[in-house]
Write an enzyme that holds these catalytic residues in place. Structure first.
Site, PDB file in Angstrom:
ATOM      1  N   GLU A 126       0.812  -1.227   0.000  1.00  0.00           N
ATOM      2  CA  GLU A 126       0.000   0.000   0.000  1.00  0.00           C
ATOM      3  C   GLU A 126       0.843   1.273   0.000  1.00  0.00           C
ATOM      4  O   GLU A 126       0.849   2.036   0.976  1.00  0.00           O
ATOM      5  CB  GLU A 126      -0.962   0.014   1.188  1.00  0.00           C
ATOM      6  CG  GLU A 126      -2.078  -0.997   1.071  1.00  0.00           C
ATOM      7  CD  GLU A 126      -3.198  -0.768   2.081  1.00  0.00           C
ATOM      8  OE1 GLU A 126      -2.945  -0.150   3.130  1.00  0.00           O
ATOM      9  OE2 GLU A 126      -4.319  -1.207   1.820  1.00  0.00           O
TER      10      GLU A 126
ATOM     11  N   GLU B 131      -6.901  -7.693  -0.343  1.00  0.00           N
ATOM     12  CA  GLU B 131      -7.392  -7.707   1.034  1.00  0.00           C
ATOM     13  C   GLU B 131      -8.878  -7.370   0.994  1.00  0.00           C
ATOM     14  O   GLU B 131      -9.256  -6.271   0.591  1.00  0.00           O
ATOM     15  CB  GLU B 131      -6.657  -6.671   1.892  1.00  0.00           C
ATOM     16  CG  GLU B 131      -5.154  -6.898   1.969  1.00  0.00           C
ATOM     17  CD  GLU B 131      -4.438  -5.852   2.829  1.00  0.00           C
ATOM     18  OE1 GLU B 131      -5.098  -5.110   3.569  1.00  0.00           O
ATOM     19  OE2 GLU B 131      -3.196  -5.777   2.731  1.00  0.00           O
TER      20      GLU B 131
END
Ligand code: GAL
Length: 635
Positions: free
Chosen positions: A144, A315
């Site tokens: 991320e 995710e």
């Protein structure tokens, strides 16, 4: 291809005796992928140069032998403490000049060369060891990028790298002064060292300076990623990916995506609704346990574009998360629905975060598939059902959409640098266009700003685009479908100046914006056909045909042939009318979707997802609340 399911797992968090049991249970649940390793640097190298890879060798072996395919992360999002001791100046500085210190994650500045070198070294070691390992299905770079506002750093390393970047892009300080208009307020620089970072100025910095810094910062993310990718390419043939976020615009994902094989993203619908959407309280109450019905889909379509068609959810929210202002539990059915929705947009895999809830440290309030006491969490039932369902879907190729919406990261930075109206947000503008079209039953592609081929599309939209790329401009001038652009599109030069002739400067459309106003919530402008313009209004002169007028008779939308320009930000009623008319002009069939129900077409199936808590019916088909329906397409 049948889509696959997976999970994020942290073997280093659990005693080794558990690993085989966990792996067997994952496989029994129907999971294929397991992502590991992305935060494990301190476990792999507890002291500088003291490598400890035996545990990871065994973890990969155990997971692989039990039938799982491993996605291995490079651990560069969590530099160990010794790294920071060695390079105290590797920490990013925030805009006030304060260091962002050790003790959580992402504590590094993208520009720090010492840290970059250390990353390359650990990636090379990992690649050497596992590059040919048959259990490794893919590599994830870092984790991320940009999370926790980490794209921008105001460190000395960033300032030095920024000056190098400016030298490369402007060649001489005179050119830079001219390009930025530094004559204004005596900002003229005599040499490169005069140019600092655009923080801590008395009032706003020159927007050209601020935008250059945003472009630079984005490039730093891209080169940081690229350096790791290049290292791995020599050592592995497995695909390489990065997992992006929701509503994260601080760096150009299309640029980063150019170096990667797959785009993945992290989808937390209920967290996003609480934390990342400006919608009114009634909307947030209605979708409290489901998430917004369009926010995930927008990102699915965005990351399909970033990944050139190859994308996953890395995710997926499994239950309450820990990080939003409030963290309600999903309605029963949503974990299955979210996965089906991703699959309906072409996801090749959906992985849940995480396998077992961590009883320790920062994320102990984050749900998982199994509880800290090893019992199944409520979501497991849905995942077992989903696993049986997805194997039956033999082809997950999304149907080519007839509508393209252009999304551009530079525009997001530009309008943050110069919002002009406090609530003008580029992402929000594009998202409102997207959401309105989805409520009208449409399949949509997101297009990069330099898209040069529009031949697959009947309707193209480019709201809020800072500068029209030459490729896109050329494609638009030969486009024989319907195009709707504006507000604010093509209103600045690359160096943040107002172009003359005045914008929007579109071939064949005789209009000029001669005045621009932003509107506070209490000052919308009425439209003669109903609804209002909110936030933004551009005053147009010229001879183009007027499609919408304000109640005072001013042009608000004009057109010539298939090309229209919209001179304001429409409220929901006006947006629906304008886009309905555009769909009719493009001869695209419209389905008015009931509250919370959405549809997306794969080549052979239409998938319906019902974000509403109650059953909804469309085209004679009733979909239960928080439910999914999959229908074979007739053509
Ligand atoms: C993501 C992140 C994960 C975990 C998760 C919690 O942003 O990649 O490591 O923190 O959020 O929801």
């Amino acid at each position: 291809m049948s889509p696959k399911l997976g999970v994020c797992y942290y073997p280093e968090h659990w005693p080794e005796e558990r690993w085989a049991k966990d792996a067997k249970r994952m496989v029994a649940t129907g999971l294929t992928y397991v992502r590991i390793g992305e935060f494990a640097w301190a476990e792999l190298e507890p002291e500088p140069g003291e490598l400890n890879f035996n545990w990871l060798d065994r973890a990969i072996e155990i997971l692989g032998k039990n039938g799982l395919r491993v996605v291995l992360g490079t651990p560069t999002a969590t530099p160990p403490r010794w790294m920071v001791n060695r390079h105290p100046d590797m920490l990013a500085l925030d805009a006030t000049g304060q260091p962002r210190t050790f003790g959580s994650r992402r504590h590094y500045c993208f520009s720090h060369q010492g840290y970059r070198d250390a990353c390359i070294r650990i990636v090379r070691i990992l690649g050497d060891r596992y590059g040919k390992n048959p259990h490794i299905a893919a590599w994830q770079i870092d984790n991320e990028f940009g999370c926790h506002d980490t794209t921008l750093s105001y460190s000395p390393a960033a300032a030095d790298a920024f000056r190098e970047w400016l030298k490369y892009h402007y060649r001489s300080i005179e050119k830079l002064n001219r390009a930025w208009g530094n004559v204004f307020w005596s900002m003229t620089a005599d040499n490169w060292f005069d140019i600092g970072l655009p923080n801590q100025t008395v009032t706003e910095p020159n927007p050209a300076h601020a935008l250059a810094f945003r472009r630079f910062s984005s490039d730093q993310v891209a080169t940081f990623n690229r350096a790791q990718v290049e290292e791995l390419r020599n050592l592995t043939e497995a695909p390489i990916l990065h997992n992006y976020m929701g509503r994260e615009t601080a760096f150009d994902h299309f640029t980063v995506g150019e170096d990667l094989d797959i785009a993945t993203w992290d989808s937390y619908p209920i967290g996003f609704l609480s934390d990342r959407l400006e919608d009114p309280p009634e909307h947030k109450a209605r979708y409290l346990r489901q998430g917004d019905p369009d926010f995930q889909a927008f990102h699915h379509d965005l990351y399909r574009a970033v990944g050139h068609g190859r994308w996953w959810v890395m995710e997926q929210q499994p239950g309450p998360v820990n990080w939003a202002p409030h963290n309600p539990a999903p309605l029963k059915g949503m974990a299955r629905l979210w996965a089906w929705e991703a699959i309906a947009h072409g996801a090749d895999a959906v992985c849940y975060f995480r396998w077992r809830q961590a009883p320790m440290a920062q994320e102990q309030m984050h749900a998982a598939l199994i509880r800290p006491d090893n019992e199944d969490a409520p979501v497991m039932e849905e995942i077992a059902q989903l696993a049986q369902e997805v194997v039956q879907l033999k082809d997950n190729t999304p149907l080519q959409a007839r509508i393209g919406i252009v999304f551009d990261y530079v525009s997001a930075w530009a309008w943050q640098v110069q919002p002009h109206g406090a609530d003008f947000d580029y992402f929000r503008l594009v998202f409102e266009v997207y959401r309105t079209l989805r409520k009208l039953g449409q399949n949509i592609d997101i297009l990069p700003p330099d898209q040069s081929d529009l031949s697959g599309y009947d309707l193209v939209l480019a709201p809020g685009l800072f500068e029209l790329d030459q490729n896109l401009m050329a494609a638009l001038s030969s486009f024989d479908g319907t195009a709707l652009i504006g507000p604010r599109t093509n209103t600045r030069t690359a160096n943040f100046a107002i172009p003359v002739p005045l914008p929007p400067n579109l071939p064949d459309l005789d209009i000029k914006i001669f005045q621009t106003e932003s509107l506070p919530p209490q000052g919308p402008i009425g439209l003669a056909n109903g609804g209002t313009l909110i936030k933004w209004f551009e005053h147009l002169e010229g001879d183009a045909e007027v499609m919408e007028r304000t109640t005072d008779g001013l042009p608000a939308m004009v057109r010539s042939g298939g090309l229209s320009y919209l001179a304001g930000w429409p409220d929901e009623a006006a947006m629906t009318r304008i886009l309905t008319r555009a769909l009719e002009a493009a001869e695209l069939p419209i389905t008015r979707m009931p509250e919370g129900l959405r549809q997306r077409d794969l080549t052979y199936h239409r998938v319906y997802v019902n974000y509403s808590a109650t059953a909804q019916t469309v085209d004679g088909l009733t979909v239960p609340g928080a439910g999914v329906a999959v229908k074979r397409r007739s053509s």
